[in-house]
Design a protein around this motif. Structure first.
Motif, PDB file in Angstrom:
ATOM      1  N   ASP A  64       5.196 -10.059 -13.615  1.00 22.71           N
ATOM      2  CA  ASP A  64       5.727 -11.238 -12.945  1.00 22.71           C
ATOM      3  C   ASP A  64       6.390 -12.085 -14.029  1.00 22.71           C
ATOM      4  O   ASP A  64       6.710 -11.568 -15.100  1.00 22.71           O
ATOM      5  CB  ASP A  64       4.638 -12.002 -12.172  1.00 22.71           C
ATOM      6  N   LYS A  65       6.559 -13.358 -13.789  1.00 26.90           N
ATOM      7  CA  LYS A  65       7.275 -14.197 -14.754  1.00 26.90           C
ATOM      8  C   LYS A  65       6.524 -14.408 -16.067  1.00 26.90           C
ATOM      9  O   LYS A  65       7.137 -14.606 -17.113  1.00 26.90           O
ATOM     10  CB  LYS A  65       7.576 -15.574 -14.125  1.00 26.90           C
ATOM     11  N   SER A  66       5.198 -14.355 -16.016  1.00 24.37           N
ATOM     12  CA  SER A  66       4.438 -14.684 -17.216  1.00 24.37           C
ATOM     13  C   SER A  66       3.512 -13.581 -17.739  1.00 24.37           C
ATOM     14  O   SER A  66       3.105 -13.616 -18.895  1.00 24.37           O
ATOM     15  CB  SER A  66       3.590 -15.938 -16.974  1.00 24.37           C
ATOM     16  N   ALA A  67       3.178 -12.603 -16.891  1.00 24.36           N
ATOM     17  CA  ALA A  67       2.207 -11.600 -17.329  1.00 24.36           C
ATOM     18  C   ALA A  67       2.588 -10.206 -16.841  1.00 24.36           C
ATOM     19  O   ALA A  67       3.432 -10.040 -15.950  1.00 24.36           O
ATOM     20  CB  ALA A  67       0.806 -11.968 -16.834  1.00 24.36           C
ATOM     21  N   SER A  68       1.924  -9.196 -17.430  1.00 23.73           N
ATOM     22  CA  SER A  68       2.191  -7.815 -17.024  1.00 23.73           C
ATOM     23  C   SER A  68       0.994  -6.938 -17.344  1.00 23.73           C
ATOM     24  O   SER A  68       0.158  -7.289 -18.188  1.00 23.73           O
ATOM     25  CB  SER A  68       3.433  -7.264 -17.740  1.00 23.73           C
ATOM     26  N   ILE A  69       0.901  -5.796 -16.655  1.00 22.09           N
ATOM     27  CA  ILE A  69      -0.069  -4.769 -17.000  1.00 22.09           C
ATOM     28  C   ILE A  69       0.692  -3.448 -17.134  1.00 22.09           C
ATOM     29  O   ILE A  69       1.534  -3.122 -16.318  1.00 22.09           O
ATOM     30  CB  ILE A  69      -1.213  -4.637 -15.956  1.00 22.09           C
TER      31      ILE A  69
END
Length: 299
Positions: free
Chosen positions: A73-78
Motif C-alpha cells: 500500500d502507500k506505506s507498507a508491504s509484505i
C-alpha cells in the motif's frame, strides 16, 4: 456560496484520504541467480557421476530461481516466496540453503517509519529479524525503458552485502586462489580444499534498479525501497529480480502486517549467528576430510 465551497473542499479531502488509505497493489517477481560459478566448481570432478551432476543442477535451479509476491500500500508491504509443496527429500539442509538464497519467510517493510521485520528459519530455529531499512543513496540515471507496459527510469546505488545471503558470494580471482592454495599446502599438505574455498564475500556490490513513477509508492522487492515509484527490476550482477505482473486495487484486500514468530534479533546478530554456524559446519567437514561439502550439496 462559501459554505458550499467549504463543503466541497472537505468532501474532496475525505475522498482523497480514503482513496490513499484503501489503495493496495500486488506485484509478482521472478528471481534468478546465475549458477555458472557454482557449476564450474563441479565440472571435471571424477567423484561426481552424470546422474549426480543432473540432480545437483536441478536442486540448484530450484534454489536459485524463485517466484515472489509483493503486496503493498502507500506505506507498507509484505514480500513472500510463492508457496509450493516440497518434493520428497527436499527438507533439512536443502531448506536451509534455500533460505540463504533469499527464500523463506515474510519480509515486511514500512517505509513510513523506515523499518523492516522478517521471519527466518535457520538450522531448525526461528528468528525474527527487526531493524532499520538500509538507506541506499540512489543515483538517478537518464536511461528509460518499458517493463510490462510501465515507463521505467534507471537508478543505481552501491550497498554493503549481507553476510547471511549466500547469493552474494563471488568466485575468487585466480591469483587469490593460488595464494590460498599455497597457504593450505604449507599448513597441511594432505588436507583437501573445501567447496567454499574458491569463493569470497565482497564488501559491497552495485545495484541497478528500474522504477516506475506511474505506481507512486516507495516500494520494491526484498529490502529495496526509496525511489519515487515501484521498483520493477533489480540487478546486482548475479541476481536479477524482475516483475512479471502487477495488479492494482483488486477486490480482495491483503492484510499487510509484520510477522511475529521467532526470537527477536537485529540483522547484525542474525548474520553473526549464521556465520558462526557456517564456520562450525566448515570445520566439521574439513575434519571429515575432502570434498564432503560439495557432495553434501548434491544430497
Amino acid at each position: 456560496m462559501k459554505s458550499i465551497i467549504l463543503t466541497f473542499t472537505l468532501l474532496l479531502v475525505y475522498l482523497t484520504s480514503n482513496a490513499q488509505k484503501d489503495f493496495q497493489g500486488m506485484a509478482v517477481y521472478e528471481s534468478k541467480t546465475s549458477t555458472a560459478d557454482f557449476k564450474s566448481r563441479f565440472e571435471g570432478n571424477k567423484e561426481i557421476t552424470p546422474e549426480m551432476q543432473k540432480m545437483i543442477e536441478e536442486r540448484m535451479k530450484k534454489m536459485f530461481e524463485k517466484t515472489f509476491i509483493l503486496n503493498f500500500d502507500k506505506s507498507a508491504s509484505i514480500y513472500k516466496e510463492e508457496e509450493k509443496l516440497d518434493a520428497p527429500g527436499q527438507q533439512g539442509g536443502f531448506r536451509m540453503m534455500s533460505s540463504m538464497m533469499g527464500g523463506g519467510g515474510t519480509y515486511y517493510k514500512n517505509v513510513k517509519d523506515k523499518s523492516y521485520t522478517v521471519d527466518k528459519e535457520f538450522m531448525g530455529k526461528e528468528f525474527l529479524v527487526k531493524d532499520s531499512l538500509p538507506k541506499l543513496n540512489w543515483k538517478m540515471e537518464s536511461e528509460t525503458r518499458v517493463i510490462g507496459g510501465y515507463n521505467c527510469f534507471k537508478a543505481t546505488a552501491v550497498r554493503p552485502v549481507s553476510q547471511s545471503d549466500f547469493r552474494n558470494f563471488r568466485p575468487k580471482k585466480e591469483a587469490d586462489k593460488k595464494d590460498d592454495t599455497a597457504k593450505t599446502e604449507d599448513k597441511d599438505k594432505e588436507k583437501k580444499t573445501n567447496f567454499m574455498d574458491d569463493f569470497e564475500l565482497p564488501k559491497e556490490i552495485t545495484i541497478t534498479a528500474w522504477y516506475t513513477p506511474e505506481i507512486p509508492v516507495s516500494q520494491g522487492p526484498e529490502s529495496y525501497w526509496g525511489l519515487p515509484g515501484l521498483i520493477l527490476e533489480v540487478n546486482d550482477g548475479k541476481t536479477v529480480i524482475l516483475c512479471s505482473k502487477v495488479v492494482l486495487n483488486a477486490k480482495d484486500k491483503v492484510d499487510i502486517k509484520a510477522p511475529t514468530n521467532g526470537k527477536v534479533v537485529s540483522q547484525k546478530e542474525y548474520d553473526e549467528t549464521v556465520i558462526k554456524k557456517m564456520e562450525e559446519m566448515r570445520q566439521m567437514y574439513d575434519g571429515q576430510g575432502g570434498n564432503r561439502m560439495q557432495m553434501r550439496f548434491g544430497h
